[in-house]
Design an enzyme around this catalytic site. Structure first.
Site, PDB file in Angstrom:
ATOM      1  N   ASN A 131      -5.117   6.140   4.078  1.00  0.00           N
ATOM      2  CA  ASN A 131      -7.001   5.771   3.729  1.00  0.00           C
ATOM      3  C   ASN A 131      -7.101   4.457   4.414  1.00  0.00           C
ATOM      4  OD1 ASN A 131      -5.741   3.629   1.847  1.00  0.00           O
ATOM      5  ND2 ASN A 131      -7.535   3.965   0.583  1.00  0.00           N
ATOM      6  N   GLU A 169      -0.329  -2.759  -4.754  1.00  0.00           N
ATOM      7  CA  GLU A 169      -2.002  -2.834  -5.595  1.00  0.00           C
ATOM      8  C   GLU A 169      -2.322  -0.907  -5.702  1.00  0.00           C
ATOM      9  OE1 GLU A 169      -5.212  -1.722  -2.089  1.00  0.00           O
ATOM     10  OE2 GLU A 169      -5.502  -1.241  -3.933  1.00  0.00           O
ATOM     11  N   CYS A 181      -9.236   2.781  -2.840  1.00  0.00           N
ATOM     12  CA  CYS A 181      -9.056   1.939  -4.442  1.00  0.00           C
ATOM     13  C   CYS A 181     -10.744   1.444  -4.718  1.00  0.00           C
ATOM     14  CB  CYS A 181      -7.991   1.880  -4.009  1.00  0.00           C
ATOM     15  SG  CYS A 181      -8.203   0.491  -3.234  1.00  0.00           S
ATOM     16  N   GLU A 187      -3.978  -9.469  -1.864  1.00  0.00           N
ATOM     17  CA  GLU A 187      -3.816  -9.419  -1.029  1.00  0.00           C
ATOM     18  C   GLU A 187      -5.720 -10.387  -0.480  1.00  0.00           C
ATOM     19  OE1 GLU A 187      -3.372  -5.321  -0.064  1.00  0.00           O
ATOM     20  OE2 GLU A 187      -0.732  -6.059  -0.335  1.00  0.00           O
TER      21      GLU A 187
END
Ligand SMILES: NC(=O)C1=CN([C@@H]2O[C@H](COP(=O)(O)OP(=O)(O)OC[C@H]3O[C@@H](n4cnc5c(N)ncnc54)[C@H](O)[C@@H]3O)[C@@H](O)[C@H]2O)C=CC1
Ligand SMILES: O=C(O)[C@H](O)CS(=O)(=O)O
Length: 470
Positions: free
Chosen positions: A145, A243, A277, A451
């Site tokens: 994505n 993640e 997400c 991150e």
């Protein structure tokens, strides 16, 4: 496209076609590696690790900045390939290249600020010194994505810390990953520091997870795969950063600025056709403003243009594959069957199209699949709530805890609600909270680690202390 590992061509004879999700046309045929390529990449990264980690922070940072500059120079070329293989509108793809480059710049600067410290010893004849050190060879597995940003959000802090990295991009979007690798090579980043392997996910994943040379794995993708990698990491006690999926609640209180709140839904829901997400997955609206909010949102959503990412005014491109489209149709069908109402959208642009109309449902209840599961599509289900305590309880009733959004003009409401929400990222009157300097990541089953930000750098550093008897 000629892919190489440690400057040598793939030995794998197998290839895959990279398809344009809008047209199903073949964008490119690429080699599809397996165990041999995975092992060769780790070997190259292991051999490159000592020289790379022994470079000064300035030397690493300077090479990273050349990589950063190369990405910006090639923004249009990379964005064009990204739109072809992933489908996002070209303007969004260009934005992603800049977002991806921002991680390289931010961590090039951070590299120069990796500091140790001394600790007062308990006896006069001792000195204690903390010395952060790079963790070693890193394995990264990234999703389709964000084909550029999810790579640099891992590679940039890893390189800044002094690590080397092997990367397996998603099989849907290998071309963007390869362009990033070529830009790094052109910047003078030595062979082996970044290696990209396109190939069998399970084989490459298992090879890297079993390898004692790999000290850290960092993954962005689905929660089931994240759990698998976490279990595979146990055998060699690898450090993991995950993640994973999300189920973001978007809460609109009755005192919210309606224009801002509607714009916030557009930003947080429909970016990348809802395939992020941190996308809003559930919209909770306080009942007093339900009618006004829903009408305003309907008008804005109906102004969004669905189509070919290369058309200048396109806002929403195709979903990544047929599976994603079918999942979206099922979520809508089930909600309508159980009493929800269709406000706008609700179907593909045309029969069989990979383009899905931006959709708003009202009268939704928490037990519906579209509220329980991450739809990962341009679907905004709206549910009503009465008060702050109720909506916090409902918003937290999820195994996921990545992003959440609050729209209110009351500082007190914002602060109380944000503190009570079990989410790693909270946008307050802000539908786009992601930034290179912020520690992005989730609670609960949305992942482990962060991150971005200084926290993102320490994911690639080991803390060592030395005790001197003097
Ligand atoms: N957190 C995020 O940003 C993302 C979340 N997702 C969620 O996951 C769902 C499914 O999307 P997918 O692309 O199928 O995600 P996925 O988790 O299957 O793929 C992500 C990456 O993992 C790799 N992978 C898959 N199986 C593997 C294995 N056994 N060992 C090692 N690597 C493996 C894939 O090749 C890809 O590089 C989405 O609908 C969405 O809900 C997907 C992509 C990104
Ligand atoms: O994985 C994702 O969907 C991205 O991290 C979202 S963002 O960083 O572009 O907000």
């Amino acid at each position: 496209m000629q892919l190489t590992i440690n400057d040598k061509a793939y030995t794998s004879s197998k290839t895959i076609n990279v398809l344009n999700p809008l047209t199903q046309e073949v964008v490119a045929e690429v080699p599809f590696g397996g165990r041999e390529e995975a092992e060769a990449a780790v070997k190259a990264a292991s051999e490159a690790y000592v020289p790379w980690s022994r470079k000064t922070a300035d030397a690493r940072a300077d090479l990273m900045m050349k990589w950063h500059d190369n990405l910006l120079e090639e923004e249009d070329k990379i964005a064009e390939v990204m739109t072809k293989e992933q489908g996002k509108p070209f303007k969004e793809a260009k934005g992603e290249v800049r977002y991806a480059a921002s991680f390289i710049r931010w961590y090039a600067e951070e590299a120069r600020r990796i500091k140790g410290e001394t600790i007062p010893a308990s006896s006069a004849d001792k000195k204690i010194v903390i010395q952060p050190q790079p963790i070693g060879v890193v394995a990264a597995i990234t999703p389709w994505n964000f084909p550029a940003a999810m790579i640099t959000r891992k590679a940039a802090p890893a390189l800044a810390a002094g690590c080397t990295i092997v990367i397996k991009p998603a099989e849907q979007t290998p071309l963007t990953a390869w362009l990033l690798k070529e830009a790094a090579d052109k910047a003078g980043i030595p062979s082996g520091v970044i290696e990209v392997v396109v190939g069998e996910p399970a084989v490459i994943g298992e090879t890297w997870m079993k390898s004692p040379l790999v000290k850290k794995v960092t993954f962005t993708g689905s929660t089931p795969v994240g759990k698998l990698l976490m279990s595979q990491a146990a055998e060699t006690v690898k450090k993991v950063s995950l993640e994973l999926g999300g189920n973001a609640p978007f809460i609109v209180f009755k005192d919210a600025n309606l224009e801002k709140a509607v714009q916030g839904v557009i930003q947080s829901k429909f970016r990348n056709a809802g395939q992020t997400c941190v996308c809003t997955n559930r919209v909770y609206v306080q009942e007093e403003i339900m009618e006004a909010f829903t009408q305003k949102l309907k008008e804005k959503v109906e102004g969004l243009l669905v189509g070919d990412g290369f058309e200048e005014n396109t806002d929403i491109g195709p979903l990544i594959n047929e599976e994603a489209l079918v999942k979206t149709e099922k979520h809508i069908e089930q909600a309508l069957k159980e009493g929800a109402s269709l406000v706008t959208g609700g179907a593909r642009l045309t029969e069989g199209s990979p383009l899905f109309k931006p959709t708003v449902l009202s009268g939704v209840t928490d037990n519906m699949s579209c509220m329980q599961q991450e739809t990962f599509a341009p679907l905004a289900p709206i549910a009503a709530f009465k008060n702050e305590e109720e909506v916090i309880t409902r918003a937290n009733q999820s195994p996921f805890g990545l992003a959440a959004y609050i729209f209110t003009e009351s500082l007190s409401t914002a602060w109380r609600t944000a503190e009570a929400l079990e989410y790693g990222i909270v946008g307050i009157n802000d539908g786009l909270p992601s930034a290179a300097q912020a520690p992005f990541g989730g609670m609960k089953e949305s992942g482990i680690g962060r991150e971005g930000g200084t926290e993102g750098l320490y994911e690639f550093l080991e803390t060592k202390y030395m005790s001197f008897s003097i």
